[in-house]
Design a protein around this motif. Structure first.
Motif, PDB file in Angstrom:
ATOM      1  N   ARG A  84      90.915  64.576 118.971  1.00 51.62           N
ATOM      2  CA  ARG A  84      92.042  64.404 118.073  1.00 51.62           C
ATOM      3  C   ARG A  84      93.194  63.806 118.857  1.00 51.62           C
ATOM      4  O   ARG A  84      93.480  64.210 119.979  1.00 51.62           O
ATOM      5  CB  ARG A  84      92.471  65.751 117.496  1.00 51.62           C
ATOM      6  N   CYS A  85      93.828  62.815 118.243  1.00 52.70           N
ATOM      7  CA  CYS A  85      94.960  62.168 118.897  1.00 52.70           C
ATOM      8  C   CYS A  85      96.250  62.609 118.207  1.00 52.70           C
ATOM      9  O   CYS A  85      96.401  62.460 116.995  1.00 52.70           O
ATOM     10  CB  CYS A  85      94.803  60.650 118.795  1.00 52.70           C
ATOM     11  N   ASP A  86      97.156  63.165 118.993  1.00 51.47           N
ATOM     12  CA  ASP A  86      98.415  63.632 118.421  1.00 51.47           C
ATOM     13  C   ASP A  86      99.387  62.480 118.163  1.00 51.47           C
ATOM     14  O   ASP A  86     100.313  62.602 117.377  1.00 51.47           O
ATOM     15  CB  ASP A  86      99.077  64.654 119.354  1.00 51.47           C
ATOM     16  N   SER A  87      99.151  61.358 118.823  1.00 48.97           N
ATOM     17  CA  SER A  87     100.058  60.220 118.669  1.00 48.97           C
ATOM     18  C   SER A  87      99.830  59.456 117.371  1.00 48.97           C
ATOM     19  O   SER A  87     100.765  59.150 116.660  1.00 48.97           O
ATOM     20  CB  SER A  87      99.910  59.251 119.842  1.00 48.97           C
ATOM     21  N   CYS A  88      98.559  59.148 117.067  1.00 45.90           N
ATOM     22  CA  CYS A  88      98.316  58.354 115.861  1.00 45.90           C
ATOM     23  C   CYS A  88      97.555  59.099 114.779  1.00 45.90           C
ATOM     24  O   CYS A  88      97.342  58.590 113.688  1.00 45.90           O
ATOM     25  CB  CYS A  88      97.602  57.049 116.221  1.00 45.90           C
ATOM     26  N   GLY A  89      97.120  60.302 115.097  1.00 47.77           N
ATOM     27  CA  GLY A  89      96.437  61.096 114.078  1.00 47.77           C
ATOM     28  C   GLY A  89      94.937  60.893 113.992  1.00 47.77           C
ATOM     29  O   GLY A  89      94.281  61.456 113.116  1.00 47.77           O
ATOM     30  N   TYR A  90      94.379  60.097 114.886  1.00 49.60           N
ATOM     31  CA  TYR A  90      92.936  59.881 114.864  1.00 49.60           C
ATOM     32  C   TYR A  90      92.199  61.187 115.101  1.00 49.60           C
ATOM     33  O   TYR A  90      92.564  61.977 115.958  1.00 49.60           O
ATOM     34  CB  TYR A  90      92.526  58.857 115.934  1.00 49.60           C
ATOM     35  N   LYS A  91      91.147  61.389 114.317  1.00 57.57           N
ATOM     36  CA  LYS A  91      90.298  62.548 114.535  1.00 57.57           C
ATOM     37  C   LYS A  91      88.864  62.118 114.286  1.00 57.57           C
ATOM     38  O   LYS A  91      88.556  61.563 113.235  1.00 57.57           O
ATOM     39  CB  LYS A  91      90.695  63.664 113.558  1.00 57.57           C
ATOM     40  N   THR A 110      90.240  59.233 125.819  1.00 60.37           N
ATOM     41  CA  THR A 110      91.414  58.540 125.309  1.00 60.37           C
ATOM     42  C   THR A 110      91.125  58.125 123.871  1.00 60.37           C
ATOM     43  O   THR A 110      89.970  58.013 123.470  1.00 60.37           O
ATOM     44  CB  THR A 110      91.736  57.281 126.151  1.00 60.37           C
ATOM     45  N   CYS A 111      92.172  57.908 123.122  1.00 60.25           N
ATOM     46  CA  CYS A 111      92.043  57.614 121.698  1.00 60.25           C
ATOM     47  C   CYS A 111      91.414  56.237 121.450  1.00 60.25           C
ATOM     48  O   CYS A 111      91.861  55.232 122.003  1.00 60.25           O
ATOM     49  CB  CYS A 111      93.429  57.675 121.068  1.00 60.25           C
ATOM     50  N   PRO A 112      90.374  56.180 120.602  1.00 56.08           N
ATOM     51  CA  PRO A 112      89.737  54.889 120.298  1.00 56.08           C
ATOM     52  C   PRO A 112      90.678  53.939 119.557  1.00 56.08           C
ATOM     53  O   PRO A 112      90.495  52.728 119.574  1.00 56.08           O
ATOM     54  CB  PRO A 112      88.562  55.270 119.401  1.00 56.08           C
ATOM     55  N   LYS A 113      91.706  54.496 118.912  1.00 55.77           N
ATOM     56  CA  LYS A 113      92.629  53.669 118.136  1.00 55.77           C
ATOM     57  C   LYS A 113      93.843  53.207 118.934  1.00 55.77           C
ATOM     58  O   LYS A 113      94.191  52.042 118.930  1.00 55.77           O
ATOM     59  CB  LYS A 113      93.105  54.440 116.901  1.00 55.77           C
ATOM     60  N   CYS A 114      94.496  54.136 119.626  1.00 56.23           N
ATOM     61  CA  CYS A 114      95.732  53.751 120.303  1.00 56.23           C
ATOM     62  C   CYS A 114      95.668  53.861 121.832  1.00 56.23           C
ATOM     63  O   CYS A 114      96.597  53.453 122.517  1.00 56.23           O
ATOM     64  CB  CYS A 114      96.913  54.547 119.758  1.00 56.23           C
ATOM     65  N   GLY A 115      94.605  54.424 122.353  1.00 50.30           N
ATOM     66  CA  GLY A 115      94.428  54.448 123.807  1.00 50.30           C
ATOM     67  C   GLY A 115      95.127  55.566 124.559  1.00 50.30           C
ATOM     68  O   GLY A 115      95.020  55.666 125.774  1.00 50.30           O
TER      69      GLY A 115
HETATM   70 ZN   LIG Z   1      95.658  57.608 118.895  1.00 50.94          ZN
END
Ligand SMILES: [Zn+2]
Length: 136
Positions: A84-91, A110-115
């Motif tokens: 889960r990414c707290d920066s962009c909300g990816y889960k 690391t986040c697949p969307k925002c890194g």
């Molecule tokens: Zn993210």
């Protein structure tokens, strides 16, 4: 007279100690139940635990000898990493890094969307999800 025995084969102690504590809690749990035989134990192993399946099976066989769990089947289920990414909300599932030298896919944290760095929701633990017992 003492001998020092230095094994040259690779037994990974990690799996043995993990399995040992798992089995201890399973036996504590089973103490409060009445049954004749344990048939099967399902263990969910997270990808990030890096526990070896073969080593776990080996440890299981050795450590269950002479206990109520002797002769039961160990079923190992893999648990994929979920983040889960707290920066962009990816889960969702983690991205994987292919590493030729390890011949394996390593989950990236690391986040697949925002890194940015992510929190690991799944895949870090190793737990027993079910124990099947039979009564004759
Ligand atoms: Zn993210």
């Amino acid at each position: 007279m003492s001998n020092i025995y230095q094994p040259t084969f690779g037994v990974r102690m990690h799996e043995v100690s993990v399995m040992s504590s798992i089995l201890e809690s399973v036996r504590n749990e089973l103490d409060s139940h009445t049954f004749d035989k344990v048939e099967e134990l399902v263990l969910v192993v997270g990808e990030l635990t890096y526990l070896g399946k073969d080593q776990l099976e080996f440890a299981y066989e050795i450590l269950t000898r002479g206990t109520v769990l002797e002769g039961s089947k160990l079923v190992i289920e893999d648990e994929a990493v979920e983040v889960r990414c707290d920066s962009c909300g990816y889960k969702g599932p983690a991205e994987y890094l292919s590493d030729e030298s390890f011949h394996t896919n390593i989950p990236k944290l690391t986040c697949p969307k925002c890194g940015l760095n992510v929190q690991v929701l799944k895949g870090k633990s190793c737990r027993v999800t079910s124990v099947k017992v039979v009564n004759d």
